[in-house]
Design an enzyme around this catalytic site. Sequence first.
Site, mmCIF file in Angstrom:
data_model
loop_
_atom_site.group_PDB
_atom_site.id
_atom_site.type_symbol
_atom_site.label_atom_id
_atom_site.label_comp_id
_atom_site.label_asym_id
_atom_site.label_seq_id
_atom_site.Cartn_x
_atom_site.Cartn_y
_atom_site.Cartn_z
ATOM 1 N N TYR A 75 9.277 4.813 -0.637
ATOM 2 C CA TYR A 75 9.625 3.456 -0.202
ATOM 3 C C TYR A 75 9.637 2.535 -1.413
ATOM 4 C CZ TYR A 75 9.516 -1.009 2.230
ATOM 5 O OH TYR A 75 9.816 -2.272 2.671
ATOM 6 N N ASP A 114 7.835 3.267 -9.699
ATOM 7 C CA ASP A 114 7.569 2.134 -8.815
ATOM 8 C C ASP A 114 6.055 2.054 -8.655
ATOM 9 O OD1 ASP A 114 7.161 0.343 -6.804
ATOM 10 O OD2 ASP A 114 8.678 1.161 -5.441
ATOM 11 N N LYS A 146 2.358 -6.777 -5.311
ATOM 12 C CA LYS A 146 1.030 -6.683 -4.694
ATOM 13 C C LYS A 146 -0.115 -7.198 -5.593
ATOM 14 C CE LYS A 146 2.640 -3.042 -1.581
ATOM 15 N NZ LYS A 146 2.742 -3.404 -0.214
HETATM 16 C C1 LIG Z 1 5.961 1.471 -3.482
HETATM 17 C C2 LIG Z 1 6.523 0.163 -3.001
HETATM 18 N N1 LIG Z 1 7.560 -0.377 -3.650
HETATM 19 C C3 LIG Z 1 8.097 -1.552 -3.292
HETATM 20 C C4 LIG Z 1 7.597 -2.248 -2.212
HETATM 21 C C5 LIG Z 1 8.225 -3.545 -1.820
HETATM 22 O O1 LIG Z 1 7.417 -4.605 -2.196
HETATM 23 P P1 LIG Z 1 7.578 -6.012 -1.414
HETATM 24 O O2 LIG Z 1 7.094 -5.772 -0.020
HETATM 25 O O3 LIG Z 1 6.729 -6.962 -2.221
HETATM 26 O O4 LIG Z 1 9.021 -6.346 -1.478
HETATM 27 C C6 LIG Z 1 6.520 -1.743 -1.505
HETATM 28 C C7 LIG Z 1 5.971 -2.475 -0.361
HETATM 29 O O5 LIG Z 1 5.110 -2.014 0.361
HETATM 30 C C8 LIG Z 1 5.968 -0.495 -1.896
HETATM 31 O O6 LIG Z 1 4.960 0.067 -1.215
#
Ligand SMILES: Cc1ncc(COP(=O)(O)O)c(C=O)c1O
Length: 431
Positions: A145, A240, A268
């Site tokens: 994700y 990521d 986060k």
């Molecule tokens: C691994 C990862 N990347 C990107 C995101 C997206 O971040 P945001 O919710 O701040 O857009 C998340 C959100 O949970 C995530 O878990």
Amino acid sequence: MTAQAQPRTQAELLQRAREVIPGAAISTEALPDDTAFVIERAQGSRLYDVAGRSYIDYVMGSGPMVLGHGHPEVVAAVQEQAARGATYFAINRQAIELAELMVSAIPCAEQVRFTGSGGEATFGALRLARAYTGRQKILKFEGGYHGAHDYALMSSTPAVPPPFPQAIPDSAGIPDAIAETVLVAPFNDSETAAGIIGDHREHLAAVIVEPFQRSIPPVPGFLAALRDACRRNGVLLIFDEVVTGFRFAWGGAQERYGVTPDLATYGKIAFGGYAGGAIAGPKEMMRLLDPALRAAGVSLTGTLSGNPVSAAAGLATLRVLERERATIYPRLYDYGERLARGIADLLAARRIPVQTPGEGPIFQVYLQDRPIRDYRDTLGASGARWGAICRAMTRRGVFLNGGKLYCSAAHSDDDLRQTLSAATAALDETS
Ligand SMILES: Cc1ncc(COP(=O)(O)O)c(C=O)c1O
């Protein structure tokens, strides 16, 4: 204050939410009626609902609140900044200091560029990779994700996964053309991934991976093999680190697993629970984000990118983590491991098959015998049964949403005992 603004009961407030908010939800999850509650405030490891009940929180804002809710140093930093201005849409001291601290912690970072969210950061990193390599396609991993944009919502949660490397959209409304630019590989299978990278090298700009995918750790050698395959084929490797950044170690997954990507993305924890995201990388790639390049460079902007309140919250959070890293990280790992073991033991004692993939501060519960190495391994789990147990625990004051459990530095031994006692009662109720 009008009667409308002062609900008599939580149920009434939920009814009002259903009127004005689709599904009364702020994300892709909504609690069912028998468990739903409306949050009034949070402190430390706990949430409090409008009816005054408290819940030990394992959602933790979907991860940012690693120090717990309302950490006094974060609150003070935000209050001080809020009085000096909420946002400027221009370079500011807080953003510069946060960038400096991130560059000092993150192995692949010489520079960072701020965005408004983690999803905007992955979206921007993919655009940057396309611009840098002059190629169009990206490769992601099934079950990974990376936010809610069109490229990210490919094969994250396919009910019936197509053969690799074909991508399938996770949402209605995504143009067909996107699926043609996204390739998908199985997590933890470096041979298949390297094969796809090699086959598509002429068109492949980047491989984006959660180094710890959702709750699944990388098998030894997987990330290093990806690093090699990308290097051999001139493809950029993007970690990521929106979840793992500053959580698995001060230097995130790059430090924990000893592999340095070309680019990495953050959100986060790095923004202390406020809106924000960032792309990090070497100057040679990041220079394409310099607005002086105009149309020759990568355009990326957002009203709240690098805003000083988020930066102040992130700075305060990271300063605590840096100062107390020798105690905080071992504590996060210890708590998470004891909790995962405690839950697994309770289930095993009732002969319920269980797997708890994870690493210290994050784990997930799957009711199945089969060990989990990739997304497809999770498809046979009894999500409905674990969901019922989570709801029974939530009714007993422990908030789990059925997905990942996030542990924080604010969770205490007392929280652990209460959580396991709620799990015991929930199992009695649902068995
Ligand atoms: C691994 C990862 N990347 C990107 C995101 C997206 O971040 P945001 O919710 O701040 O857009 C998340 C959100 O949970 C995530 O878990």
